[in-house]
Design a protein around this motif. Structure first.
Motif, PDB file in Angstrom:
ATOM      1  N   LEU A 112      35.102  37.859  42.793  1.00  0.00           N
ATOM      2  CA  LEU A 112      34.160  37.260  43.746  1.00  0.00           C
ATOM      3  C   LEU A 112      34.557  35.838  44.137  1.00  0.00           C
ATOM      4  CD1 LEU A 112      30.752  38.531  42.288  1.00  0.00           C
ATOM      5  CD2 LEU A 112      32.342  39.673  43.810  1.00  0.00           C
ATOM      6  N   LYS A 113      35.713  35.406  43.665  1.00  0.00           N
ATOM      7  CA  LYS A 113      36.235  34.070  43.980  1.00  0.00           C
ATOM      8  C   LYS A 113      35.216  32.973  43.663  1.00  0.00           C
ATOM      9  CE  LYS A 113      39.284  35.858  47.524  1.00  0.00           C
ATOM     10  NZ  LYS A 113      39.504  36.084  48.918  1.00  0.00           N
ATOM     11  N   ILE A 161      26.971  41.772  49.642  1.00  0.00           N
ATOM     12  CA  ILE A 161      28.417  42.027  49.745  1.00  0.00           C
ATOM     13  C   ILE A 161      29.052  41.957  48.353  1.00  0.00           C
ATOM     14  CG2 ILE A 161      30.604  41.214  50.725  1.00  0.00           C
ATOM     15  CD1 ILE A 161      28.989  40.185  53.116  1.00  0.00           C
ATOM     16  N   GLU A 206      31.391  44.527  46.034  1.00  0.00           N
ATOM     17  CA  GLU A 206      32.598  44.115  45.300  1.00  0.00           C
ATOM     18  C   GLU A 206      32.490  44.530  43.828  1.00  0.00           C
ATOM     19  OE1 GLU A 206      35.320  42.917  46.439  1.00  0.00           O
ATOM     20  OE2 GLU A 206      34.943  41.771  48.264  1.00  0.00           O
ATOM     21  N   VAL A 210      33.280  48.160  43.464  1.00  0.00           N
ATOM     22  CA  VAL A 210      34.738  48.344  43.508  1.00  0.00           C
ATOM     23  C   VAL A 210      35.355  47.944  42.171  1.00  0.00           C
ATOM     24  CG1 VAL A 210      36.874  47.508  44.587  1.00  0.00           C
ATOM     25  CG2 VAL A 210      34.904  48.047  46.015  1.00  0.00           C
ATOM     26  N   GLN A 236      34.914  50.568  39.481  1.00  0.00           N
ATOM     27  CA  GLN A 236      35.761  51.733  39.711  1.00  0.00           C
ATOM     28  C   GLN A 236      37.227  51.420  39.426  1.00  0.00           C
ATOM     29  OE1 GLN A 236      34.815  53.573  43.420  1.00  0.00           O
ATOM     30  NE2 GLN A 236      36.313  55.212  43.149  1.00  0.00           N
ATOM     31  N   ARG A 248      33.753  30.359  49.312  1.00  0.00           N
ATOM     32  CA  ARG A 248      34.505  31.245  48.402  1.00  0.00           C
ATOM     33  C   ARG A 248      34.957  32.527  49.082  1.00  0.00           C
ATOM     34  NH1 ARG A 248      31.172  35.389  45.910  1.00  0.00           N
ATOM     35  NH2 ARG A 248      28.976  35.043  46.409  1.00  0.00           N
ATOM     36  N   ARG A 249      34.214  32.948  50.090  1.00  0.00           N
ATOM     37  CA  ARG A 249      34.557  34.213  50.724  1.00  0.00           C
ATOM     38  C   ARG A 249      35.489  34.040  51.926  1.00  0.00           C
ATOM     39  NH1 ARG A 249      29.128  36.818  51.056  1.00  0.00           N
ATOM     40  NH2 ARG A 249      29.133  37.607  48.962  1.00  0.00           N
ATOM     41  N   GLN A 293      45.376  41.749  53.269  1.00  0.00           N
ATOM     42  CA  GLN A 293      44.791  42.162  51.985  1.00  0.00           C
ATOM     43  C   GLN A 293      44.177  43.565  52.090  1.00  0.00           C
ATOM     44  OE1 GLN A 293      41.811  39.481  50.455  1.00  0.00           O
ATOM     45  NE2 GLN A 293      41.291  40.867  48.797  1.00  0.00           N
ATOM     46  N   ARG A 350      45.729  46.952  50.240  1.00  0.00           N
ATOM     47  CA  ARG A 350      44.933  47.726  49.269  1.00  0.00           C
ATOM     48  C   ARG A 350      44.761  49.176  49.718  1.00  0.00           C
ATOM     49  NH1 ARG A 350      41.787  44.669  45.357  1.00  0.00           N
ATOM     50  NH2 ARG A 350      40.452  46.493  45.217  1.00  0.00           N
ATOM     51  N   PHE A 407      45.975  51.587  46.907  1.00  0.00           N
ATOM     52  CA  PHE A 407      44.916  52.361  46.228  1.00  0.00           C
ATOM     53  C   PHE A 407      44.571  53.652  46.975  1.00  0.00           C
ATOM     54  CE2 PHE A 407      44.431  48.058  44.632  1.00  0.00           C
ATOM     55  CZ  PHE A 407      44.318  48.272  43.273  1.00  0.00           C
ATOM     56  N   GLU A 456      41.216  54.068  48.744  1.00  0.00           N
ATOM     57  CA  GLU A 456      39.992  53.957  47.943  1.00  0.00           C
ATOM     58  C   GLU A 456      39.904  52.541  47.388  1.00  0.00           C
ATOM     59  OE1 GLU A 456      39.937  57.005  45.013  1.00  0.00           O
ATOM     60  OE2 GLU A 456      39.445  58.558  46.462  1.00  0.00           O
ATOM     61  N   LEU A 457      38.775  52.207  46.792  1.00  0.00           N
ATOM     62  CA  LEU A 457      38.598  50.916  46.121  1.00  0.00           C
ATOM     63  C   LEU A 457      38.892  49.741  47.044  1.00  0.00           C
ATOM     64  CD1 LEU A 457      40.410  51.827  42.801  1.00  0.00           C
ATOM     65  CD2 LEU A 457      37.965  51.959  43.273  1.00  0.00           C
ATOM     66  N   LEU A 458      38.405  49.788  48.257  1.00  0.00           N
ATOM     67  CA  LEU A 458      38.714  48.734  49.220  1.00  0.00           C
ATOM     68  C   LEU A 458      37.699  47.608  49.125  1.00  0.00           C
ATOM     69  CD1 LEU A 458      39.581  51.066  52.191  1.00  0.00           C
ATOM     70  CD2 LEU A 458      41.135  49.953  50.595  1.00  0.00           C
ATOM     71  N   SER A 459      38.194  46.389  49.147  1.00  0.00           N
ATOM     72  CA  SER A 459      37.320  45.225  49.060  1.00  0.00           C
ATOM     73  C   SER A 459      36.510  45.091  50.353  1.00  0.00           C
ATOM     74  CB  SER A 459      38.171  43.969  48.854  1.00  0.00           C
ATOM     75  OG  SER A 459      37.444  42.843  49.247  1.00  0.00           O
ATOM     76  N   PRO A 460      35.186  45.086  50.276  1.00  0.00           N
ATOM     77  CA  PRO A 460      34.395  44.963  51.507  1.00  0.00           C
ATOM     78  C   PRO A 460      34.583  43.612  52.192  1.00  0.00           C
ATOM     79  CG  PRO A 460      32.982  44.868  49.562  1.00  0.00           C
ATOM     80  CD  PRO A 460      34.342  45.249  49.091  1.00  0.00           C
ATOM     81  N   THR A 461      34.811  42.569  51.406  1.00  0.00           N
ATOM     82  CA  THR A 461      34.950  41.236  52.007  1.00  0.00           C
ATOM     83  C   THR A 461      36.156  41.193  52.943  1.00  0.00           C
ATOM     84  OG1 THR A 461      33.954  40.265  50.048  1.00  0.00           O
ATOM     85  CG2 THR A 461      35.153  38.779  51.501  1.00  0.00           C
ATOM     86  N   ALA A 462      37.296  41.672  52.452  1.00  0.00           N
ATOM     87  CA  ALA A 462      38.503  41.647  53.294  1.00  0.00           C
ATOM     88  C   ALA A 462      38.312  42.521  54.533  1.00  0.00           C
ATOM     89  CB  ALA A 462      39.708  42.121  52.494  1.00  0.00           C
ATOM     90  N   ILE A 496      35.393  43.265  56.085  1.00  0.00           N
ATOM     91  CA  ILE A 496      34.447  42.616  57.002  1.00  0.00           C
ATOM     92  C   ILE A 496      35.125  41.459  57.734  1.00  0.00           C
ATOM     93  CG2 ILE A 496      32.336  41.214  57.087  1.00  0.00           C
ATOM     94  CD1 ILE A 496      31.423  42.878  54.580  1.00  0.00           C
TER      95      ILE A 496
END
Lengths: 88, 342
Positions: free
Chosen positions: A19-20, A45, A49, A52, A55, B47-48, B89, B93, B97, B100-106, B108
């Motif tokens: 989550l940085k 959000i 994370e 993810v 998993q 941070r995001r 990123q 991924r 992967f 699968e297992l994809l970061s929602p932040t990247a 969005i």
């Protein structure tokens, strides 16, 4: 499987990384602190994370979205969920 | 129409630094000197954000603060490459992967409109917001939209920006096209007889205002851009000046987009034989590098020049009152900007 305290420490490190949360250290996060709104102040959000993370790192899929509210209440509840589902 | 304020996050720390001691770079790229983002962005949001989002948001916030405007009537943004780091990123991924297992932040934040959207979110601005992705005329499209909105009375103020970033992967890919010098030096970039330029990046934002407010930087007299025009650049300039009733003699300084690539600098050399032949000329890509929205940096530099009367690298020049900017990215996307002192 590591014991619960080791798992909690590792979870804190993984959450900070995923989550940085660069201004946080593992010791800043209490085992029973709420993760969302108050406490760590995470949002929806971040919840995705965390799904993810579960998993990817522990090969655990949440069965349904409602489960998340209980599982992600605190680091402690996350650790319990991981221990329970890793054993099965 | 007026440029009320402007700010650029660029390979130069500030306009003062540009005047006194421009940062010099060696190699194949120039990278941005990033400000202290905590001055502009809430720590929970930072941070995001990837680097380009932080650069764009900081430039926009500083621009608004300078103008003392909290809520622009419109936000328009131009970017050719968009948020490359998040795109990289996310796609990496997806491959690693197996989707699968994809970061929602990247995911969005990988969309091109993230910078404009993030600025609106920070301002809680529900007004017009549009992002243009048109390769070498992305910033020009954003500016065209803003000028149209103000001209038609849809907005009095418009926040307009151009943003692009370098990331390792995109730079490696672009380098394969033989675009960059391997051992470039910004001190000797312009006029270098070899092929290739130096890559650059930056985020520049402007607050346009239909009214002349106190402290405004410059008046934007005219602007036009083209795609693959059939006539030479000199003709474009002549027609542009004629159309806007701006005789060459009224211009004190020309800023060109020559980038040190011997294959492309001919077009700028030809201008020296045109109606502009007697006007002092400087270049800007030794300060910011070459990238599709670099004209935003040039416009920022031009606005600061007419505002302060000081010219980077040409201290002896009398304070210019009127400046013409000409860029021609890859000789496909010429654009002209005419500014004068407020």
């Amino acid at each position: 499987m590591e014991n619960k305290q080791e798992l909690i420490q590792r979870l804190k490190e993984q959450i900070i990384k995923q989550l940085k949360l660069e201004d946080k250290k593992p010791e800043d996060i209490g085992d029973h602190d709420p993760l969302f709104v108050e406490g760590l102040g995470l949002d929806s959000i971040d919840a995705l994370e965390l799904i993810v993370l579960l998993q990817q790192e522990y090969n655990i899929k949440l069965k349904n979205a409602e489960e998340g509210q209980d599982v992600f209440r605190s680091i402690d509840t996350m650790a319990d969920y991981i221990l329970e589902h890793s054993a099965s | 129409m007026y440029i009320q304020s402007a700010y650029a996050v660029s390979p130069q720390g500030s306009f003062s630094e540009l005047l006194e001691s421009p940062a010099q770079y060696r190699g194949d790229r120039l990278t941005c000197k990033e400000p202290d983002y905590s001055k502009y962005i809430d720590s929970k949001l930072i941070r995001r954000m990837s680097r380009i989002i932080k650069m764009g948001a900081a430039a926009a916030m500083e621009c608004l603060q300078q103008a003392n405007v909290t809520m622009p009537d419109a936000i328009t943004t131009g970017t050719a490459y968009g948020c490359l780091a998040d795109t990289d990123q996310f796609l990496t991924r997806m491959v690693e992967f197996k989707e699968e297992l994809l970061s929602p932040t990247a995911f969005i934040q990988s969309t091109h409109n993230t910078v404009g959207a993030q600025i609106a979110l920070m301002l809680k601005c529900h007004h017009y917001n549009n992002t243009y992705v048109h390769r070498g005329s992305s910033f020009e499209a954003a500016l065209t939209d803003a000028i149209g909105l103000i001209g038609e009375g849809e907005a009095q103020t418009a926040l307009v920006g151009g943003v692009d970033e370098i990331i390792e992967k995109s730079h490696a890919i672009l380098s394969r096209f033989d675009l960059y010098k391997k051992d470039g030096d910004t001190a000797n970039l312009i006029g270098d007889p070899e092929k290739g330029t130096m890559a650059g990046e930056g985020a520049a934002f402007f607050l346009l205002n239909s009214n002349r407010e106190a402290g405004c930087l410059a008046k934007l007299d005219a602007f036009q851009n083209w795609y693959k025009p059939k006539v030479p650049a000199a003709t474009l300039v002549e027609d542009f000046l004629k159309r806007h009733e701006a005789p060459a003699g009224s211009i004190d300084l020309v800023i060109t987009g020559a980038n040190g690539d011997a294959r492309y600098d001919g077009v700028y050399e030809a201008l020296k034989q045109s109606v502009l032949n007697a006007i002092p000329a400087i270049t800007y890509k030794q300060f910011c590098g070459e990238y599709p929205t670099s004209a935003a940096f040039a416009l920022w530099m031009a606005a600061m020049i007419v505002s302060t009367g000081k010219v980077p690298g040409a201290a002896a020049l009398a304070a210019p009152k009127r400046v013409l900017v000409f860029n021609n990215y890859k000789q496909l996307y010429p654009s002209l900007y005419l500014l004068s002192a407020c």
